[in-house]
Design a protein around this motif. Structure first.
Motif, PDB file in Angstrom:
ATOM      1  N   PRO A  72      18.245   6.225  -0.983  1.00  0.00           N
ATOM      2  CA  PRO A  72      17.143   5.299  -0.715  1.00  0.00           C
ATOM      3  C   PRO A  72      16.314   5.704   0.499  1.00  0.00           C
ATOM      4  CG  PRO A  72      19.129   4.085  -1.273  1.00  0.00           C
ATOM      5  CD  PRO A  72      19.536   5.523  -1.130  1.00  0.00           C
ATOM      6  N   THR A  73      16.982   6.120   1.552  1.00  0.00           N
ATOM      7  CA  THR A  73      16.250   6.521   2.758  1.00  0.00           C
ATOM      8  C   THR A  73      15.352   7.721   2.481  1.00  0.00           C
ATOM      9  OG1 THR A  73      17.983   5.662   4.202  1.00  0.00           O
ATOM     10  CG2 THR A  73      16.480   7.283   5.146  1.00  0.00           C
ATOM     11  N   ALA A  74      15.884   8.699   1.746  1.00  0.00           N
ATOM     12  CA  ALA A  74      15.080   9.876   1.413  1.00  0.00           C
ATOM     13  C   ALA A  74      13.908   9.496   0.516  1.00  0.00           C
ATOM     14  CB  ALA A  74      15.954  10.926   0.733  1.00  0.00           C
ATOM     15  N   ALA A  75      14.121   8.555  -0.390  1.00  0.00           N
ATOM     16  CA  ALA A  75      13.041   8.110  -1.264  1.00  0.00           C
ATOM     17  C   ALA A  75      11.915   7.497  -0.450  1.00  0.00           C
ATOM     18  CB  ALA A  75      13.577   7.097  -2.282  1.00  0.00           C
ATOM     19  N   VAL A  76      12.269   6.641   0.509  1.00  0.00           N
ATOM     20  CA  VAL A  76      11.246   6.007   1.349  1.00  0.00           C
ATOM     21  C   VAL A  76      10.503   7.053   2.165  1.00  0.00           C
ATOM     22  CG1 VAL A  76      10.873   4.427   3.265  1.00  0.00           C
ATOM     23  CG2 VAL A  76      12.461   3.806   1.421  1.00  0.00           C
ATOM     24  N   ARG A  77      11.229   7.998   2.731  1.00  0.00           N
ATOM     25  CA  ARG A  77      10.564   9.023   3.548  1.00  0.00           C
ATOM     26  C   ARG A  77       9.624   9.881   2.704  1.00  0.00           C
ATOM     27  NH1 ARG A  77      15.995  10.351   7.074  1.00  0.00           N
ATOM     28  NH2 ARG A  77      15.654   8.741   8.660  1.00  0.00           N
ATOM     29  N   ALA A  78      10.014  10.151   1.460  1.00  0.00           N
ATOM     30  CA  ALA A  78       9.130  10.914   0.572  1.00  0.00           C
ATOM     31  C   ALA A  78       7.850  10.143   0.301  1.00  0.00           C
ATOM     32  CB  ALA A  78       9.849  11.223  -0.739  1.00  0.00           C
ATOM     33  N   ALA A  79       7.975   8.820   0.169  1.00  0.00           N
ATOM     34  CA  ALA A  79       6.791   7.996  -0.080  1.00  0.00           C
ATOM     35  C   ALA A  79       5.897   7.914   1.151  1.00  0.00           C
ATOM     36  CB  ALA A  79       7.217   6.594  -0.507  1.00  0.00           C
ATOM     37  N   TYR A  84       1.240  -1.324  -7.644  1.00  0.00           N
ATOM     38  CA  TYR A  84       2.655  -1.299  -8.006  1.00  0.00           C
ATOM     39  C   TYR A  84       3.321  -0.037  -7.466  1.00  0.00           C
ATOM     40  CZ  TYR A  84       6.820  -1.980 -10.842  1.00  0.00           C
ATOM     41  OH  TYR A  84       8.112  -2.180 -11.254  1.00  0.00           O
ATOM     42  N   SER A  85       4.446  -0.206  -6.771  1.00  0.00           N
ATOM     43  CA  SER A  85       5.155   0.932  -6.196  1.00  0.00           C
ATOM     44  C   SER A  85       6.646   0.646  -6.146  1.00  0.00           C
ATOM     45  CB  SER A  85       4.638   1.227  -4.779  1.00  0.00           C
ATOM     46  OG  SER A  85       5.433   2.216  -4.152  1.00  0.00           O
ATOM     47  N   ASN A  86       7.435   1.529  -6.749  1.00  0.00           N
ATOM     48  CA  ASN A  86       8.882   1.373  -6.725  1.00  0.00           C
ATOM     49  C   ASN A  86       9.456   1.431  -5.317  1.00  0.00           C
ATOM     50  OD1 ASN A  86       9.743   1.307  -9.659  1.00  0.00           O
ATOM     51  ND2 ASN A  86       8.474   3.151  -9.653  1.00  0.00           N
ATOM     52  N   GLY A 101       0.790  -1.219   0.000  1.00  0.00           N
ATOM     53  CA  GLY A 101       0.000   0.000   0.000  1.00  0.00           C
ATOM     54  C   GLY A 101       0.823   1.269   0.000  1.00  0.00           C
ATOM     55  N   LEU A 102       2.153   1.162   0.094  1.00  0.00           N
ATOM     56  CA  LEU A 102       3.001   2.351   0.151  1.00  0.00           C
ATOM     57  C   LEU A 102       2.957   3.124  -1.161  1.00  0.00           C
ATOM     58  CD1 LEU A 102       6.130   0.869   1.964  1.00  0.00           C
ATOM     59  CD2 LEU A 102       4.520   2.554   2.901  1.00  0.00           C
ATOM     60  N   SER A 103       2.952   4.446  -1.054  1.00  0.00           N
ATOM     61  CA  SER A 103       2.987   5.297  -2.230  1.00  0.00           C
ATOM     62  C   SER A 103       4.298   5.100  -2.985  1.00  0.00           C
ATOM     63  CB  SER A 103       2.855   6.763  -1.789  1.00  0.00           C
ATOM     64  OG  SER A 103       3.073   7.645  -2.861  1.00  0.00           O
ATOM     65  N   ASP A 104       4.259   5.357  -4.286  1.00  0.00           N
ATOM     66  CA  ASP A 104       5.464   5.302  -5.111  1.00  0.00           C
ATOM     67  C   ASP A 104       6.261   6.586  -4.896  1.00  0.00           C
ATOM     68  OD1 ASP A 104       7.362   5.253  -7.212  1.00  0.00           O
ATOM     69  OD2 ASP A 104       6.023   4.024  -8.433  1.00  0.00           O
ATOM     70  N   TYR A 105       7.529   6.443  -4.493  1.00  0.00           N
ATOM     71  CA  TYR A 105       8.324   7.635  -4.190  1.00  0.00           C
ATOM     72  C   TYR A 105       8.504   8.540  -5.407  1.00  0.00           C
ATOM     73  CZ  TYR A 105      12.486   5.617  -6.469  1.00  0.00           C
ATOM     74  OH  TYR A 105      13.376   5.089  -7.371  1.00  0.00           O
ATOM     75  N   THR A 106       8.462   7.987  -6.617  1.00  0.00           N
ATOM     76  CA  THR A 106       8.650   8.837  -7.793  1.00  0.00           C
ATOM     77  C   THR A 106       7.494   9.815  -7.959  1.00  0.00           C
ATOM     78  OG1 THR A 106       7.609   7.269  -9.325  1.00  0.00           O
ATOM     79  CG2 THR A 106       9.962   7.027  -8.946  1.00  0.00           C
ATOM     80  N   ALA A 107       6.336   9.489  -7.401  1.00  0.00           N
ATOM     81  CA  ALA A 107       5.190  10.394  -7.484  1.00  0.00           C
ATOM     82  C   ALA A 107       5.383  11.612  -6.594  1.00  0.00           C
ATOM     83  CB  ALA A 107       3.909   9.662  -7.092  1.00  0.00           C
TER      84      ALA A 107
END
Length: 373
Positions: free
Chosen positions: A163-170, A184-186, A135-141
């Motif tokens: 990677p850590t910043a990407a996860v936190r953004a998501a 689907y979520s990167n 259910g996690l948002s895709d960080y690229t969004a």
């Protein structure tokens, strides 16, 4: 659509039936597949396209075809989210070795990283990450469309997204689906890359090299880290402007934006060999391979780093696609890995669903027989 926001768009077919058995065709299908390949260029998604098919055991028959200029059989190219299959193999191998369990939570390995907006890492399993059911948002969004990484021209002023910043953004964004539902979520595979590093003490890229690339001798495949250049030989990659339709070269890309969700560089031959080896049982034991291919958690849409597509003739092929700046690639193979096809475009444009399905059907579906034939 921003290029890397579609780092790998959701699989083409989201509601698929049970796995079908597929026999090797009794005669080559290259002329039909070649026609479909030419349409990918003529109808405008990319300046050039190429495919490499392999039938039979290792050492069997290979067939190469290309359309358009400036593309080669041995080119290195960005494979995008095909990376996810490699990551899933490593995770399942680590599970076999007891380094982790698929029912472990994200919190077990990455304490405090996934927390907020209705998401709690202690309630998200590694299985949910592998099957895109977290259910996690895709960080690229979460990245602005004006970010240079979307155009493939990230320069010194655009620092790498860790990677850590990407996860936190998501995590800062609302969930895209209820836990347990396929979306689907990167972000899921960025987290898996972090888990691999936590349990092994080595970056996920090093584990992929040690466990997959070296044993299979995939000498044309690499995980570039911060290197924005493509190894030689390679063709140029392009982005077609949605505004005026003009092509712009985007060969050099900072791959750190993709990371464990899509940084892989490979070749047509290496991807054919990888999926043939995987489905042929050379990387995972039968029980582990069955887990990888089990799509029930994702409602039939996705296994673990791999998804099925049922063709009109009833054959089901397994593989993945990848979309990243300057490149689109797709690998599909029969369940036993004895018939595999990889095709690529030298632009970040997905072919139409009918075009792609037609190319796969031309390769994997037996030719129609005339009456009495």
């Amino acid at each position: 659509m921003p290029i890397l926001r579609a780092l790998l768009a959701a699989p083409l077919v989201l509601t698929l039936l049970t796995v079908g058995s597929a026999n090797l065709p009794s005669e080559p299908h290259l002329p039909a597949a070649s026609s479909s390949l030419s349409r990918l260029v003529v109808e405008g998604p990319a300046p050039a396209a190429a495919l490499l098919a392999h039938e039979g055991a290792p050492g069997g028959v290979e067939r190469y075809e290309s359309a358009g200029a400036g593309i080669g059989a041995d080119d290195r190219f960005r494979a995008g989210s095909i990376t996810k299959t490699f990551v899933a193999v490593v995770v399942l191998q680590l599970a076999r070795e007891g380094a982790l369990r698929l029912e472990d939570s994200v919190e077990d390995h990455l304490p405090g990283l996934v927390h907020g907006r209705g998401r709690d890492g202690s309630a998200i399993t590694l299985r949910a990450l592998l099957t895109h059911t977290s259910g996690l948002s895709d960080y690229t969004a979460a990245l602005p469309a004006s970010d240079p990484v979307f155009t493939g021209t990230a320069g010194p002023s655009a620092g790498p997204l860790t990677p850590t910043a990407a996860v936190r953004a998501a995590v800062a964004r609302p969930p895209v689906a209820a836990y347990g539902s396929y979306a689907y979520s990167n972000t899921n595979y960025v987290l898996l890359g972090l888990v691999v590093q936590r349990v092994t003490g080595r970056p996920y890229a090093a584990e992929i090299r040690h466990r997959v690339l070296l044993p299979l001798r995939l000498t044309g495949t690499s995980l570039p880290g911060s290197d924005s250049a493509l190894p030689s030989p390679h063709s140029r990659g392009y982005h077609r402007s949605p505004v005026d339709g003009r092509l712009r070269e985007v060969t050099a890309v900072d791959p750190r934006i993709a990371g464990a969700s899509g940084e892989l560089i490979s070749t047509l031959r290496d991807l054919d060999r990888f999926y043939a080896a995987l489905l042929g049982g050379r990387l995972l034991a039968p029980a582990e391979l069955a887990v990888l291919l089990d799509t029930r958690t994702a409602g039939g849409a996705y296994g673990m780093g791999i998804y099925p597509q049922r063709l009109p003739c009833g054959t089901t092929v397994w593989g993945h696609n990848g979309l990243i700046a300057g490149s689109y690639a797709r690998t599909a193979a029969t369940r036993d890995g004895r018939h595999v096809l990889t095709f690529r475009l030298n632009a970040d444009a997905r072919p139409g669903t009918d075009l792609e399905a037609g190319l796969l059907a031309a390769e994997f579906c037996p030719p129609a027989r005339s009456e009495g034939g």
